[in-house]
Design a protein around this motif. Structure first.
Motif, mmCIF file in Angstrom:
data_model
loop_
_atom_site.group_PDB
_atom_site.id
_atom_site.type_symbol
_atom_site.label_atom_id
_atom_site.label_comp_id
_atom_site.label_asym_id
_atom_site.label_seq_id
_atom_site.Cartn_x
_atom_site.Cartn_y
_atom_site.Cartn_z
ATOM 1 N N ILE A 207 0.835 -1.200 0.000
ATOM 2 C CA ILE A 207 0.000 0.000 0.000
ATOM 3 C C ILE A 207 0.868 1.248 0.000
ATOM 4 C CG2 ILE A 207 -1.603 1.366 1.397
ATOM 5 C CD1 ILE A 207 -2.932 -1.242 2.251
ATOM 6 N N LEU A 208 1.886 1.286 0.882
ATOM 7 C CA LEU A 208 2.753 2.466 0.972
ATOM 8 C C LEU A 208 3.573 2.649 -0.303
ATOM 9 C CD1 LEU A 208 3.969 2.152 4.678
ATOM 10 C CD2 LEU A 208 2.352 3.826 3.737
ATOM 11 N N SER A 209 4.015 1.552 -0.891
ATOM 12 C CA SER A 209 4.788 1.636 -2.132
ATOM 13 C C SER A 209 3.947 2.221 -3.254
ATOM 14 C CB SER A 209 5.291 0.246 -2.526
ATOM 15 O OG SER A 209 5.831 0.263 -3.828
ATOM 16 N N SER A 210 2.760 1.679 -3.448
ATOM 17 C CA SER A 210 1.892 2.149 -4.532
ATOM 18 C C SER A 210 1.494 3.606 -4.324
ATOM 19 C CB SER A 210 0.638 1.271 -4.618
ATOM 20 O OG SER A 210 0.972 -0.082 -4.851
ATOM 21 N N ALA A 211 1.154 3.967 -3.073
ATOM 22 C CA ALA A 211 0.747 5.339 -2.787
ATOM 23 C C ALA A 211 1.899 6.318 -3.028
ATOM 24 C CB ALA A 211 0.253 5.443 -1.343
ATOM 25 N N SER A 212 3.120 5.937 -2.632
ATOM 26 C CA SER A 212 4.284 6.819 -2.815
ATOM 27 C C SER A 212 4.566 7.066 -4.288
ATOM 28 C CB SER A 212 5.521 6.201 -2.145
ATOM 29 O OG SER A 212 5.329 6.058 -0.760
ATOM 30 N N LEU A 213 4.566 6.001 -5.086
ATOM 31 C CA LEU A 213 4.858 6.134 -6.509
ATOM 32 C C LEU A 213 3.777 6.944 -7.220
ATOM 33 C CD1 LEU A 213 6.128 2.501 -7.242
ATOM 34 C CD2 LEU A 213 7.508 4.589 -7.208
ATOM 35 N N LEU A 233 9.799 10.477 -2.748
ATOM 36 C CA LEU A 233 8.664 9.554 -2.858
ATOM 37 C C LEU A 233 8.945 8.436 -3.862
ATOM 38 C CD1 LEU A 233 5.606 11.978 -2.727
ATOM 39 C CD2 LEU A 233 6.133 10.163 -1.103
ATOM 40 N N LEU A 234 9.583 8.791 -4.992
ATOM 41 C CA LEU A 234 9.926 7.761 -5.975
ATOM 42 C C LEU A 234 10.881 6.740 -5.374
ATOM 43 C CD1 LEU A 234 10.405 9.919 -9.216
ATOM 44 C CD2 LEU A 234 8.592 8.247 -8.792
ATOM 45 N N ALA A 235 11.901 7.228 -4.653
ATOM 46 C CA ALA A 235 12.870 6.323 -4.029
ATOM 47 C C ALA A 235 12.197 5.451 -2.972
ATOM 48 C CB ALA A 235 14.017 7.124 -3.409
ATOM 49 N N ALA A 236 11.344 6.070 -2.145
ATOM 50 C CA ALA A 236 10.640 5.309 -1.106
ATOM 51 C C ALA A 236 9.740 4.251 -1.726
ATOM 52 C CB ALA A 236 9.822 6.264 -0.232
ATOM 53 N N GLY A 237 9.050 4.630 -2.805
ATOM 54 C CA GLY A 237 8.170 3.674 -3.463
ATOM 55 C C GLY A 237 8.915 2.484 -4.022
ATOM 56 N N VAL A 238 10.063 2.735 -4.657
ATOM 57 C CA VAL A 238 10.857 1.638 -5.240
ATOM 58 C C VAL A 238 11.415 0.741 -4.140
ATOM 59 C CG1 VAL A 238 12.958 1.115 -6.532
ATOM 60 C CG2 VAL A 238 11.429 2.919 -7.335
ATOM 61 N N VAL A 239 11.936 1.346 -3.061
ATOM 62 C CA VAL A 239 12.500 0.557 -1.965
ATOM 63 C C VAL A 239 11.419 -0.293 -1.296
ATOM 64 C CG1 VAL A 239 13.531 0.704 0.339
ATOM 65 C CG2 VAL A 239 14.424 2.121 -1.511
ATOM 66 N N LEU A 240 10.253 0.311 -1.038
ATOM 67 C CA LEU A 240 9.170 -0.440 -0.409
ATOM 68 C C LEU A 240 8.661 -1.556 -1.313
ATOM 69 C CD1 LEU A 240 7.202 2.522 1.203
ATOM 70 C CD2 LEU A 240 8.229 0.600 2.435
ATOM 71 N N LEU A 241 8.626 -1.312 -2.621
ATOM 72 C CA LEU A 241 8.216 -2.362 -3.549
ATOM 73 C C LEU A 241 9.206 -3.513 -3.524
ATOM 74 C CD1 LEU A 241 6.293 -3.354 -5.751
ATOM 75 C CD2 LEU A 241 7.640 -2.076 -7.425
ATOM 76 N N ALA A 242 10.506 -3.192 -3.485
ATOM 77 C CA ALA A 242 11.526 -4.239 -3.406
ATOM 78 C C ALA A 242 11.388 -5.029 -2.108
ATOM 79 C CB ALA A 242 12.918 -3.617 -3.509
ATOM 80 N N LEU A 243 11.132 -4.331 -0.995
ATOM 81 C CA LEU A 243 10.951 -5.014 0.285
ATOM 82 C C LEU A 243 9.717 -5.917 0.257
ATOM 83 C CD1 LEU A 243 11.787 -2.127 2.810
ATOM 84 C CD2 LEU A 243 13.169 -4.163 2.308
ATOM 85 N N PHE A 244 8.661 -5.433 -0.408
ATOM 86 C CA PHE A 244 7.445 -6.244 -0.524
ATOM 87 C C PHE A 244 7.730 -7.538 -1.287
ATOM 88 C CE2 PHE A 244 3.804 -7.310 -3.342
ATOM 89 C CZ PHE A 244 2.921 -7.761 -2.377
ATOM 90 N N ILE A 245 8.465 -7.428 -2.394
ATOM 91 C CA ILE A 245 8.773 -8.611 -3.199
ATOM 92 C C ILE A 245 9.617 -9.597 -2.396
ATOM 93 C CG2 ILE A 245 10.032 -9.420 -5.240
ATOM 94 C CD1 ILE A 245 9.216 -6.771 -6.589
ATOM 95 N N VAL A 246 10.650 -9.095 -1.703
ATOM 96 C CA VAL A 246 11.497 -9.966 -0.884
ATOM 97 C C VAL A 246 10.674 -10.628 0.213
ATOM 98 C CG1 VAL A 246 13.432 -9.997 0.739
ATOM 99 C CG2 VAL A 246 13.601 -8.673 -1.377
#
Length: 487
Positions: A207-213, A233-246
């Motif tokens: 949720i946080l990744s999608s909202a940030s991006l 926000l772009l950096a936070a979104g990408v990092v959170l998306l990577a964390l979600f995948i892991v």
């Protein structure tokens, strides 16, 4: 609850699915016509009003990962039933909104319930329908989703012209009540797997990744694309998306079982269908804005102009389902994308006085392509997924497509506003005054259609990779007798 192995009744189940899917997509398509009206009603700019659509689509996308968890825990019929009930409640609240902020908030909540509908209905098809009927069932499912954009703009225009914008949401209520009754009466109550613990960390990350991006894409034009807020926000979104995948790959009970991407056919067709979705939304966003802002047509007339092309798409969808077993996914996806490319490119040649026939013709070509490619890609992607993973696969599919669509709308809106301003400055510097505003807006619409054309071209190689289906040993779970089923 008793176990039964009765033959699934195709048309009653599909009728129940049809109503809910239609209403869910109507929530997107009906609002496009209303954007200029809402701008005037609430004295807001396009960048703010677009959140009525973008916020809906964001929540629609980010809630999709929950569908697999909820479906495993409660059964997909119950998920579908309660999602429709929530959609109806928030439709009423949207109609009663008192300012732009309340409307956006209620639309976000409405989108959250709507986001459960499409993955739930797709899962029901692949869990209860016999394998030889799935392609046709998917074309009916797709038909429900394409009739909404076919009739949505016309219905919306008529309601706005004769009543007012709240009736766009009042209109949902009786259809939603009918859908709820059909779901209760016609869809069997079943579960093919047991519930698992909720992956709260994964849910928060996605949720946080999608909202940030999305926020970065929507507000980047206003803040500046190189500003600290946008880049942060772009950096936070990408990092959170990577964390979600892991997290999802390591979790014992993932929110989304991302291992479905291990199926190459699923992965490549999902890329194709996501890009096709983006192409579809580009037209439904840009054409109403062009017709109303440049050619000064009424909302009703804009809906009528869009109707023929949308009806053609709706009629082509069942035909695509019938052709699929004979042609297969590869050439249907590629052929459809080629038509999307041709139609989108022609729409980059709009002029302020472009005829309605030109718009209808090339939007129809685009929409035939969408019908062919979307049906083939959606069916091909799910065919090799085992029944016990169809809930997660449909959740992944709808999550990626809808989040991609919400990003596209935010990006297209930002491009439209920034290019309109740039073209207006260029025309003013060149001494052009008469009709400059309409010409600048038309040029910006053409620019965004060109961006959509380039994006569609990226899907071509992925369409070529959609090969023949491997034979699965497993029988359809619910069609063969689900673990729990009641008529």
């Amino acid at each position: 609850m008793q176990n039964e192995t009765n033959t699934i009744r195709f048309w009653p189940v599909m009728l129940a699915i049809f109503f809910g899917s239609f209403l869910s997509i109507l929530g997107i398509s009906s609002i496009n016509i209303a954007l200029p009206v809402l701008m005037n009603e609430f004295s807001s700019d396009l960048g703010t009003v677009q959140w009525v659509l973008t916020g809906f689509m964001l929540s629609l996308g980010v809630v999709a990962p929950l569908t697999g968890y909820l479906g495993d825990r409660f059964g997909y019929k119950k998920v579908y039933l309660y999602a429709m009930a929530g959609f109806v409640v928030f439709s009423l609240l949207c109609a009663l909104s008192w300012n732009m902020s309340s409307l956006i908030a209620f639309r976000i909540a409405q989108g959250a319930f709507s986001g459960l509908v499409l993955p739930a209905t797709m899962t029901i098809i692949f869990q209860v329908m016999p394998m030889d009927k799935r392609a046709f069932a998917m074309s009916i499912w797709g038909l429900s989703a394409t009739l909404a954009p076919a009739f949505g703009p016309t219905i919306s225009g008529w309601l706005i012209d004769h009543y007012s914008w709240p009736w766009l949401f009042f209109f949902n209520i009786p259809i939603g009540v009918v859908a709820i009754l059909f779901i209760q009466w016609m869809i069997p109550d079943y579960r093919v797997s047991t519930g698992k613990p909720l992956d709260k960390s994964g849910l928060a990350a996605v949720i946080l990744s999608s909202a940030s991006l999305l926020l970065a894409l929507s507000e980047g034009r206003e803040w500046g694309w190189t500003s600290g807020r946008t880049l942060g926000l772009l950096a936070a979104g990408v990092v959170l998306l990577a964390l979600f995948i892991v997290r999802e790959l390591k979790a014992r009970h993932p929110l989304l079982n991302l291992r479905v991407f291990g199926n190459g056919r699923f992965s490549v067709t999902l890329v194709s269908s996501t890009i096709i979705t983006i192409s579809l939304y580009s037209g439904t966003l840009l054409v109403p804005l062009f017709l109303q802002n440049v050619q000064a047509v009424t909302p009703l007339d804009a809906g009528i102009i869009m109707l023929p092309a949308s009806l053609i798409m709706a009629l082509a969808m069942p035909l695509a389902g019938k052709l699929y077993p004979a042609i297969g996914p590869r050439w249907m996806v590629v052929g459809g994308i080629v038509l999307i490319l041709v139609g989108s490119y022609e729409m980059t040649r709009l002029q302020p006085d472009t005829s309605y026939l030109f718009v209808i013709l090339w939007m129809a070509v685009r929409n035939i392509g969408v019908s062919m490619a979307y049906t083939a890609a959606s069916t091909a992607g799910m065919e090799e997924i085992p029944p016990e993973l169809t809930g997660h696969a449909s959740s992944v599919s709808n999550w990626v497509r809808n989040v991609g669509g919400s990003f596209a709308i935010a990006l297209f809106t930002s491009l439209l506003i920034s290019h309109a301003s740039r073209h207006a400055g260029e025309l003013a510097a060149g001494g052009r005054q008469t009709g400059a505003a309409g010409l600048a807006y038309t040029m910006s619409v053409n620019d965004v259609f060109m961006a959509a054309t380039v994006i569609a071209a990226i899907a071509l190689p992925f369409g070529l990779l959609a090969g023949k289906k491997r034979q699965l040993k497993a029988a359809p779970a619910a069609a063969a007798g689900a673990q729990e089923q009641t008529a």
